[in-house]
Design a protein around this motif. Structure first.
Motif, PDB file in Angstrom:
ATOM      1  N   LEU A 133      14.099  87.204 -32.836  1.00  0.00           N
ATOM      2  CA  LEU A 133      14.492  88.311 -33.699  1.00  0.00           C
ATOM      3  C   LEU A 133      13.277  88.694 -34.533  1.00  0.00           C
ATOM      4  O   LEU A 133      12.623  87.824 -35.128  1.00  0.00           O
ATOM      5  N   ILE A 134      12.960  89.981 -34.594  1.00  0.00           N
ATOM      6  CA  ILE A 134      11.774  90.440 -35.330  1.00  0.00           C
ATOM      7  C   ILE A 134      12.177  91.381 -36.452  1.00  0.00           C
ATOM      8  O   ILE A 134      12.972  92.303 -36.252  1.00  0.00           O
ATOM      9  N   THR A 135      11.640  91.121 -37.635  1.00  0.00           N
ATOM     10  CA  THR A 135      11.682  92.103 -38.716  1.00  0.00           C
ATOM     11  C   THR A 135      10.290  92.704 -38.802  1.00  0.00           C
ATOM     12  O   THR A 135       9.298  91.982 -38.987  1.00  0.00           O
ATOM     13  N   PHE A 136      10.200  94.004 -38.629  1.00  0.00           N
ATOM     14  CA  PHE A 136       8.928  94.719 -38.536  1.00  0.00           C
ATOM     15  C   PHE A 136       8.841  95.684 -39.712  1.00  0.00           C
ATOM     16  O   PHE A 136       9.612  96.632 -39.800  1.00  0.00           O
ATOM     17  N   LEU A 137       7.911  95.440 -40.635  1.00  0.00           N
ATOM     18  CA  LEU A 137       7.764  96.292 -41.808  1.00  0.00           C
ATOM     19  C   LEU A 137       6.746  97.393 -41.543  1.00  0.00           C
ATOM     20  O   LEU A 137       5.618  97.120 -41.126  1.00  0.00           O
ATOM     21  N   THR A 138       7.149  98.631 -41.788  1.00  0.00           N
ATOM     22  CA  THR A 138       6.273  99.773 -41.559  1.00  0.00           C
ATOM     23  C   THR A 138       6.336 100.699 -42.768  1.00  0.00           C
ATOM     24  O   THR A 138       7.388 100.799 -43.415  1.00  0.00           O
ATOM     25  N   PRO A 139       5.240 101.374 -43.136  1.00  0.00           N
ATOM     26  CA  PRO A 139       5.279 102.292 -44.284  1.00  0.00           C
ATOM     27  C   PRO A 139       6.151 103.504 -43.977  1.00  0.00           C
ATOM     28  O   PRO A 139       6.300 103.895 -42.812  1.00  0.00           O
ATOM     29  N   PRO A 140       6.762 104.099 -45.001  1.00  0.00           N
ATOM     30  CA  PRO A 140       7.677 105.224 -44.772  1.00  0.00           C
ATOM     31  C   PRO A 140       7.039 106.375 -44.008  1.00  0.00           C
ATOM     32  O   PRO A 140       7.683 106.982 -43.155  1.00  0.00           O
ATOM     33  N   ASN A 141       5.777 106.678 -44.292  1.00  0.00           N
ATOM     34  CA  ASN A 141       5.128 107.811 -43.636  1.00  0.00           C
ATOM     35  C   ASN A 141       4.851 107.560 -42.151  1.00  0.00           C
ATOM     36  O   ASN A 141       4.542 108.482 -41.412  1.00  0.00           O
ATOM     37  N   MET A 142       4.969 106.292 -41.711  1.00  0.00           N
ATOM     38  CA  MET A 142       4.760 105.976 -40.297  1.00  0.00           C
ATOM     39  C   MET A 142       6.009 105.398 -39.644  1.00  0.00           C
ATOM     40  O   MET A 142       5.941 104.875 -38.534  1.00  0.00           O
ATOM     41  N   PHE A 143       7.134 105.528 -40.343  1.00  0.00           N
ATOM     42  CA  PHE A 143       8.374 104.956 -39.816  1.00  0.00           C
ATOM     43  C   PHE A 143       8.765 105.589 -38.483  1.00  0.00           C
ATOM     44  O   PHE A 143       9.038 104.879 -37.500  1.00  0.00           O
ATOM     45  N   GLN A 144       8.788 106.911 -38.430  1.00  0.00           N
ATOM     46  CA  GLN A 144       9.247 107.575 -37.213  1.00  0.00           C
ATOM     47  C   GLN A 144       8.295 107.339 -36.051  1.00  0.00           C
ATOM     48  O   GLN A 144       8.726 107.147 -34.906  1.00  0.00           O
ATOM     49  N   LYS A 145       6.987 107.347 -36.328  1.00  0.00           N
ATOM     50  CA  LYS A 145       6.018 107.067 -35.263  1.00  0.00           C
ATOM     51  C   LYS A 145       6.205 105.642 -34.737  1.00  0.00           C
ATOM     52  O   LYS A 145       6.138 105.406 -33.522  1.00  0.00           O
ATOM     53  N   SER A 146       6.433 104.700 -35.656  1.00  0.00           N
ATOM     54  CA  SER A 146       6.651 103.313 -35.235  1.00  0.00           C
ATOM     55  C   SER A 146       7.937 103.192 -34.426  1.00  0.00           C
ATOM     56  O   SER A 146       7.982 102.489 -33.411  1.00  0.00           O
ATOM     57  N   ARG A 147       8.992 103.903 -34.872  1.00  0.00           N
ATOM     58  CA  ARG A 147      10.253 103.881 -34.143  1.00  0.00           C
ATOM     59  C   ARG A 147      10.074 104.394 -32.717  1.00  0.00           C
ATOM     60  O   ARG A 147      10.551 103.801 -31.743  1.00  0.00           O
ATOM     61  N   SER A 148       9.379 105.512 -32.593  1.00  0.00           N
ATOM     62  CA  SER A 148       9.157 106.106 -31.274  1.00  0.00           C
ATOM     63  C   SER A 148       8.318 105.200 -30.393  1.00  0.00           C
ATOM     64  O   SER A 148       8.574 105.067 -29.187  1.00  0.00           O
ATOM     65  N   GLU A 149       7.309 104.569 -30.990  1.00  0.00           N
ATOM     66  CA  GLU A 149       6.411 103.709 -30.209  1.00  0.00           C
ATOM     67  C   GLU A 149       7.160 102.478 -29.698  1.00  0.00           C
ATOM     68  O   GLU A 149       6.970 102.055 -28.549  1.00  0.00           O
ATOM     69  N   ILE A 150       8.005 101.903 -30.536  1.00  0.00           N
ATOM     70  CA  ILE A 150       8.798 100.753 -30.091  1.00  0.00           C
ATOM     71  C   ILE A 150       9.793 101.171 -29.016  1.00  0.00           C
ATOM     72  O   ILE A 150       9.939 100.497 -27.984  1.00  0.00           O
ATOM     73  N   ASP A 151      10.470 102.297 -29.222  1.00  0.00           N
ATOM     74  CA  ASP A 151      11.478 102.750 -28.269  1.00  0.00           C
ATOM     75  C   ASP A 151      10.891 102.973 -26.877  1.00  0.00           C
ATOM     76  O   ASP A 151      11.535 102.663 -25.870  1.00  0.00           O
ATOM     77  N   ARG A 152       9.672 103.495 -26.817  1.00  0.00           N
ATOM     78  CA  ARG A 152       9.098 103.825 -25.508  1.00  0.00           C
ATOM     79  C   ARG A 152       8.668 102.589 -24.715  1.00  0.00           C
ATOM     80  O   ARG A 152       8.291 102.692 -23.558  1.00  0.00           O
ATOM     81  N   GLN A 153       8.741 101.418 -25.344  1.00  0.00           N
ATOM     82  CA  GLN A 153       8.384 100.184 -24.635  1.00  0.00           C
ATOM     83  C   GLN A 153       9.535  99.673 -23.764  1.00  0.00           C
ATOM     84  O   GLN A 153       9.336  98.777 -22.947  1.00  0.00           O
ATOM     85  N   PHE A 154      10.729 100.247 -23.971  1.00  0.00           N
ATOM     86  CA  PHE A 154      11.916  99.694 -23.312  1.00  0.00           C
ATOM     87  C   PHE A 154      12.565 100.712 -22.378  1.00  0.00           C
ATOM     88  O   PHE A 154      12.482 101.921 -22.606  1.00  0.00           O
ATOM     89  N   GLY A 155      13.229 100.184 -21.369  1.00  0.00           N
ATOM     90  CA  GLY A 155      14.036 101.031 -20.513  1.00  0.00           C
ATOM     91  C   GLY A 155      15.326 101.426 -21.218  1.00  0.00           C
ATOM     92  O   GLY A 155      15.713 100.833 -22.228  1.00  0.00           O
TER      93      GLY A 155
END
Length: 513
Positions: free
Chosen positions: A38-60
């Motif tokens: 289980l991972i808790t991944f802390l990201t700054p608010p201004n990069m939240f959506q970019k981080s979300r998209s980047e993580i999502d694209r790693q999975f089917g």
């Protein structure tokens, strides 16, 4: 995969996309490797959506593993261009967030308002090694019962240069040197530190895995901004000394000799080194990150592919911070591209970038180039129209380019870039390095050129750029492309079954999870 009690990993990066993006890929690799992570991944608010998209694209689609990455912000939104403010808010908010996680309580995302259920306390923290105060906060609560692994996104050679012992070509005990000089001169630590950091007497630096270079060649450009880098380096020295090991986003296929030197150095301190690069998305060369926001770029590339053919476009990007302090050199570059009929995309994301209206109009009228304040770099590098990448030489960009089989033209400024430019051009033979663009300390003899000195004028810059553009289209360019293509294959193999990166990741999981 194995089933066992859930193990909680905390991952935190500084608010810089070059540090966050590979950490997103690493998070996906960890939860995909074991179903008890289980991972808790802390990201700054201004990069939240970019981080979300980047993580999502790693999975089917529908992958259950993605649910075990809890992405959240803990600080308030501020001007994303004020990097120090974003950084400061993250550091301020971290102690409270870590205490919440360490006590196994629920935690709420400051950006989305999503509340995450209580989870076991973290068993290991992967923390960017520029976050010294966050390391201190972790130690204050957990002591040494929770291992802290330094997250490093630069190359091994530059890591040795700035933080390594003098016996291995590093700068040695920089904090001690600064303290001694402050006591001797009574000057401020910042003033002394910056002088020591940029001190150059023409001594030859021999780093493992790099060709010899004069000391001033690690600072080949006068920068368009000033940051007290020495204070950042000092804090990272302290972080490394107190951490329990390092995790570096580099690859043996890229710089084995330098990485072996890092392994030996940390081995002397009995600290593990986890080489987990390259951290590119699974199926990287077959994927794209294009979306509705960059449809114009996709259309431009398709148009250039039809008109000029495969591998015809030069992609130019100096990242989100760096930009030449000599705007006339950028103008000369564009003039040369138009003259040589080379299609190009120039990304100018840096707040220091200056593109005149006259030049912009000229590019637009030519139909040959595109200027954009932001670019989907991985998409561009993997497009069949793209043939070369002109870059400042940051580690992330170099990795993405070689992972796409795209050779480079390096225009380095500082930090890890000069080492990368020398390595790519001299050792890997997968790119060119521009020499005449050097300014400031860079206008001194060049070791590899037998003491030749850059001329330091626009005419020389223009002549070199035109010479390189011609070489890109000739036999030398084809040789460099073949070497880049070979590295592309080796990068991909690192994460195949039995590959070194996958084996290293499993070793990390066995030890801590």
């Amino acid at each position: 995969m194995t089933s066992s009690p859930m193990s909680h990993v905390l991952m935190v990066s500084i608010p810089a996309w070059g540090h966050l993006r590979p950490l997103c890929v690493l998070a996906a690799r960890l939860v995909s490797e074991r179903d008890n992570v289980l991972i808790t991944f802390l990201t700054p608010p201004n990069m939240f959506q970019k981080s979300r998209s980047e993580i999502d694209r790693q999975f089917g689609s529908g992958s259950p593993a993605i649910k075990r990455i809890r992405l959240l912000s803990i600080s308030q939104f501020t001007d994303p261009k004020d990097l120090m403010a974003v950084f400061g808010l993250l550091v301020q908010a971290y102690p409270g967030a870590y205490e919440t996680l360490a006590q196994g309580k629920s935690i709420t995302c400051s950006t989305t308002g999503t509340s995450f259920d209580p989870a076991p306390a973290p068993v290991v923290v992967i923390l960017d090694f520029f976050l010294l105060e966050s390391l201190k906060a972790t130690r204050a609560l957990s002591g040494r019962s929770v291992p802290i692994i330094s997250w490093i996104t630069g190359s091994a050679s530059s890591f040795i240069r700035f933080w390594g012992p003098e016996s291995r070509g590093g700068m040695g005990d920089l904090p001690g040197k600064i303290d001694a000089e402050v006591a001797r001169t009574n000057k401020s630590p910042v003033e002394v530190g910056e002088k020591l950091l940029k001190h150059a007497n023409g001594s030859v630096v021999k780093l493992p895995g790099l060709p010899p270079m004069y000391d001033y060649e690690f600072h080949p450009q006068k920068l368009a901004f000033e940051i007290p880098m020495s204070m950042i380096l000092i804090a990272a020295h302290e972080f490394l000394a107190d951490s329990d090991g390092i995790m570096i986003a580099s690859a043996d296929a890229y710089e084995r000799e330098s990485l072996d030197a890092v392994r030996a150095w940390f081995g002397e301190m009995q600290k593990p080194v986890y080489v987990v690069g390259p951290l590119l998305p699974a199926g990287y060369a077959a994927q794209s990150d294009v979306n509705e926001w960059n449809a114009n770029i996709a259309d431009f590339l398709s148009n250039m592919l039809e008109k000029h053919g495969r591998r015809s476009v030069l992609f130019i990007s100096f990242g989100t911070v760096f930009w030449p302090a000599t705007p006339e050199y950028v103008e000369e570059l564009i003039e040369a591209l138009l003259e040589k009929n080379v299609p190009f995309i120039l990304a100018h994301a840096s707040p220091f970038a200056r593109i005149s209206a006259e030049l912009s109009d000229k590019v637009k009228a030519s139909g040959l180039g595109m200027l954009t304040p932001w670019s989907p770099q991985q998409f561009i590098l993997n497009h069949p129209a793209t043939g070369w990448f002109l870059t400042h030489g940051g580690h992330g960009g170099v990795t993405e380019s070689l992972g796409s089989g795209i050779p480079l033209i390096c225009w380095p400024f500082d930090a890890d870039q000069p080492a990368a430019a020398a390595h790519v051009s001299q050792n890997l033979k997968a790119g060119f390095e521009l020499i005449e663009v050097r300014t400031g300390l860079g206008l001194n003899p060049v070791y590899r050129l037998g003491g030749e000195v850059p001329k330091g004028n626009r005419e020389a810059v223009g002549a070199e750029i035109r010479r390189v553009l011609d070489a890109c289209r000739g036999p030398e360019g084809e040789e460099l492309r073949r070497n880049a293509e070979r590295l592309k294959g080796e990068f991909a193999a690192a994460w195949e079954e039995g590959g070194p990166a996958k084996a290293t990741l499993r070793g990390f999981l066995e030890k801590y999870v």
